[in-house]
Design a protein around this motif. Structure first.
Motif, PDB file in Angstrom:
ATOM      1  N   TRP A 196      78.538   9.122  -4.535  1.00  9.30           N
ATOM      2  CA  TRP A 196      77.098   8.864  -4.529  1.00  9.30           C
ATOM      3  C   TRP A 196      76.543   8.629  -5.929  1.00  9.30           C
ATOM      4  O   TRP A 196      75.682   7.770  -6.137  1.00  9.30           O
ATOM      5  CB  TRP A 196      76.366  10.009  -3.852  1.00  9.30           C
ATOM      6  CG  TRP A 196      74.890   9.771  -3.697  1.00  9.30           C
ATOM      7  CD1 TRP A 196      73.878  10.389  -4.362  1.00  9.30           C
ATOM      8  CD2 TRP A 196      74.257   8.821  -2.829  1.00  9.30           C
ATOM      9  NE1 TRP A 196      72.653   9.895  -3.965  1.00  9.30           N
ATOM     10  CE2 TRP A 196      72.864   8.928  -3.022  1.00  9.30           C
ATOM     11  CE3 TRP A 196      74.735   7.892  -1.910  1.00  9.30           C
ATOM     12  CZ2 TRP A 196      71.961   8.142  -2.328  1.00  9.30           C
ATOM     13  CZ3 TRP A 196      73.819   7.112  -1.219  1.00  9.30           C
ATOM     14  CH2 TRP A 196      72.449   7.244  -1.423  1.00  9.30           C
ATOM     15  N   GLU A 243      74.274   5.195  -6.279  1.00  7.05           N
ATOM     16  CA  GLU A 243      72.828   5.352  -6.098  1.00  7.05           C
ATOM     17  C   GLU A 243      72.016   4.469  -7.040  1.00  7.05           C
ATOM     18  O   GLU A 243      70.929   4.015  -6.686  1.00  7.05           O
ATOM     19  CB  GLU A 243      72.427   6.833  -6.244  1.00  7.05           C
ATOM     20  CG  GLU A 243      72.820   7.525  -7.540  1.00  7.05           C
ATOM     21  CD  GLU A 243      71.843   7.282  -8.664  1.00  7.05           C
ATOM     22  OE1 GLU A 243      70.700   6.873  -8.371  1.00  7.05           O
ATOM     23  OE2 GLU A 243      72.226   7.487  -9.821  1.00  7.05           O
ATOM     24  N   ALA A 255      70.832  12.650  -1.060  1.00  9.98           N
ATOM     25  CA  ALA A 255      72.078  13.398  -1.252  1.00  9.98           C
ATOM     26  C   ALA A 255      71.907  14.864  -0.866  1.00  9.98           C
ATOM     27  O   ALA A 255      72.817  15.481  -0.290  1.00  9.98           O
ATOM     28  CB  ALA A 255      72.549  13.273  -2.696  1.00  9.98           C
ATOM     29  N   TYR A 259      71.886   8.067   7.054  1.00 13.32           N
ATOM     30  CA  TYR A 259      72.841   8.515   6.021  1.00 13.32           C
ATOM     31  C   TYR A 259      72.874  10.029   5.901  1.00 13.32           C
ATOM     32  O   TYR A 259      73.945  10.645   5.970  1.00 13.32           O
ATOM     33  CB  TYR A 259      72.471   7.901   4.668  1.00 13.32           C
ATOM     34  CG  TYR A 259      73.433   8.290   3.561  1.00 13.32           C
ATOM     35  CD1 TYR A 259      74.595   7.551   3.343  1.00 13.32           C
ATOM     36  CD2 TYR A 259      73.193   9.390   2.746  1.00 13.32           C
ATOM     37  CE1 TYR A 259      75.490   7.895   2.340  1.00 13.32           C
ATOM     38  CE2 TYR A 259      74.073   9.749   1.744  1.00 13.32           C
ATOM     39  CZ  TYR A 259      75.222   9.003   1.536  1.00 13.32           C
ATOM     40  OH  TYR A 259      76.106   9.364   0.541  1.00 13.32           O
ATOM     41  N   ASN A 284      76.455  14.968  -9.010  1.00 14.00           N
ATOM     42  CA  ASN A 284      75.370  14.010  -8.832  1.00 14.00           C
ATOM     43  C   ASN A 284      74.884  13.384 -10.132  1.00 14.00           C
ATOM     44  O   ASN A 284      74.475  12.217 -10.156  1.00 14.00           O
ATOM     45  CB  ASN A 284      74.183  14.685  -8.136  1.00 14.00           C
ATOM     46  CG  ASN A 284      74.438  14.946  -6.665  1.00 14.00           C
ATOM     47  OD1 ASN A 284      75.229  14.256  -6.028  1.00 14.00           O
ATOM     48  ND2 ASN A 284      73.772  15.947  -6.112  1.00 14.00           N
TER      49      ASN A 284
END
Length: 470
Positions: free
Chosen positions: A54, A58, A76, A132, A281
């Motif tokens: 991710w 993103e 997320a 998602y 992240n």
């Protein structure tokens, strides 16, 4: 004439634990139990792109759909909530024989595919959250929980290393996609690329899941003598058993909660789970913020994922020898040090040290998951492990919010420096909390006197394809 049906015996130790012996994996599966390591590992690699990819995808989605950084990481965060939250109800349904492992995996395959199909075709945030985060997160959670529990059931005597190996697939399986996203993903190819990934997950997880099957409750492989193993008399087992003695009984979820140890594990995982997701992240964005360039940023994320996955296998192996608790403590200390190191090296624009601490971050941010997965049956037994581990793993519900959406808010308010300092401090707190973990109810050493039940209870015929329990 028909072939003789295999028989099994149930033996009971002085703590009341039951062990079912006499059936080989081929009697139950028709093949080696190693399939129940390789298939979960492959499925875990397939869905790893959700969490570990991710950070690389993103940025392109923000540009294409006009999302903000906060929008992207709340997606997320909610994904992590559903990915972790499904473990407990799915575990309960499996233990009540309402949902089989195969059904859970096939559902996970479909929902995981929908997750990527959704963001491939729509930039509407509401649709993205539903498709998602909610459906994709539920699908990935079904795959994760089913795979982890499957390994422990088929390897009751060799849990740590194999659980770590399978768990590692959930990290390094994303590495090819991290580089794909960073090097090639653009506005013009978002739809076809993400559609292809959704199809890949649907097919791979579906094929693996179709072959899943649980062993019967209390099962031990025919070639392993649980009496000798649990007394530490099996070759090479004495030291490992002293460090990781078996649970004194099969704890139900409520009994496990009342010991106080399951809630303590939950709190520890809330804290370190948030730190882990923060690193996953935001490391790519922080690398770019530190002017290291797109390739270095992708490489740091790739290194994080590889070391994260390999580290999970290594700590599983190490914990079999030096103990789960001790291994867990040092993993969390390393995770804390890594947060401070990434912050310092990024602010100092030191590429060498940034990559060094990216390695440490990768190791510390994932290696604790297989340790918790092995500690739960070590402390509470295997029969209710799907539910008990589901309860512990549900801590990621809170950690996911902290490491995603809330972390984005911290970065906006305090900058990356403040966010990394906070992450390092709470990782140290998690390490300190693990020092209070202790196995419930153990009054003596790991060895236990084992008594065989009366013949009318102990020996029964069962078909080679006998029904599987949970």
């Amino acid at each position: 004439m028909t072939a003789a049906q295999p028989t099994y015996q149930e033996i009971i130790d002085d703590n009341g634990r039951v062990y079912r012996i006499g059936e080989s994996p081929r009697d139950i599966l028709g093949r080696s139990r190693s399939f129940m390591v390789w298939l979960p590992w492959i499925a875990m690699m397939a869905v790893s792109v959700f969490e570990y990819g991710w950070g690389a995808v993103e940025g392109t989605l923000e540009e294409k759909y006009g999302w903000s950084l906060s929008d992207a990481f709340w997606l997320a965060s909610i994904w992590a909530v559903f990915q972790a939250g499904v473990a407990f109800p799915a575990g309960r349904l499996r233990e009540k024989n309402i949902v089989s492992a195969k059904t859970a995996m096939l559902a996970g395959a479909v929902l995981s595919g929908i997750g990527y199909f959704t963001i491939a075709h729509s930039g509407n945030l509401v649709i993205a959250f539903i498709g998602y985060s909610v459906l994709g997160g539920t699908g990935a959670g079904l795959v994760y929980a089913t795979c982890i529990n499957m390994v422990g059931k088929w390897y009751p005597e060799k849990r740590g290393a194999r659980t770590g190996f399978v768990n590692g697939g959930f990290a390094y399986g994303a590495v090819p996609f991290i580089y794909l996203f960073s090097a090639f993903l653009g506005h013009e190819n978002v739809t076809i690329t993400l559609d292809a990934i959704g199809l890949y997950m649907l097919l791979v997880v579906g094929i693996c899941g179709f072959l899943f099957k649980d062993p019967p409750k209390n099962w031990w492989p025919a070639e392993v003598d649980p009496i000798a193993w649990l007394k530490g008399k099996a070759v090479g087992n004495a030291k490992g058993l002293a460090k990781n003695p078996p649970a004194v009984k099969q704890f139900t979820p409520m009994e496990a909660i009342r010991t106080g140890m399951l809630p303590l594990m939950w709190v520890c995982l809330v804290v370190i789970g948030g730190v882990s997701l923060f690193g996953i992240n935001f490391q790519v964005d922080f690398a770019k913020e530190s002017n290291f360039g797109a390739f270095v940023a992708a490489s740091s994320a790739g290194i994080l994922a590889v070391v994260n996955g390999v580290g999970r296998g290594l700590v599983g192996w190490a914990s079999d020898r030096i103990g789960r608790k001790a291994t867990l403590f040092w993993v969390l200390v390393i995770a804390a040090v890594a947060q401070f190191g990434v912050m310092w090296s990024g602010n100092a624009h030191s590429l060498f040290w940034f990559m060094v601490f990216a390695v440490l971050t990768g190791f510390g941010s994932g290696a604790f998951y297989p340790l918790f997965a092995a500690l739960v049956p070590d402390y509470f037994g295997e029969n209710h492990n799907a539910t008990n581990y589901g309860l512990v793993y549900s801590a990621k519900l809170i950690g996911g919010v902290g490491g995603g959406g809330l972390a984005a808010g911290v970065i906006v308010a305090w900058g990356y420096t403040g966010a990394y300092i906070l992450a390092g401090c709470i990782a140290l707190l998690s390490a300190l909390l693990t020092l209070f973990l202790k196995q419930p109810g153990r009054r003596s050493g790991p060895g236990a006197t084992v008594q065989v039940t009366s013949p009318d209870v102990a020996a029964r015929a069962t078909p080679a394809t006998g029904s599987a329990g949970s």
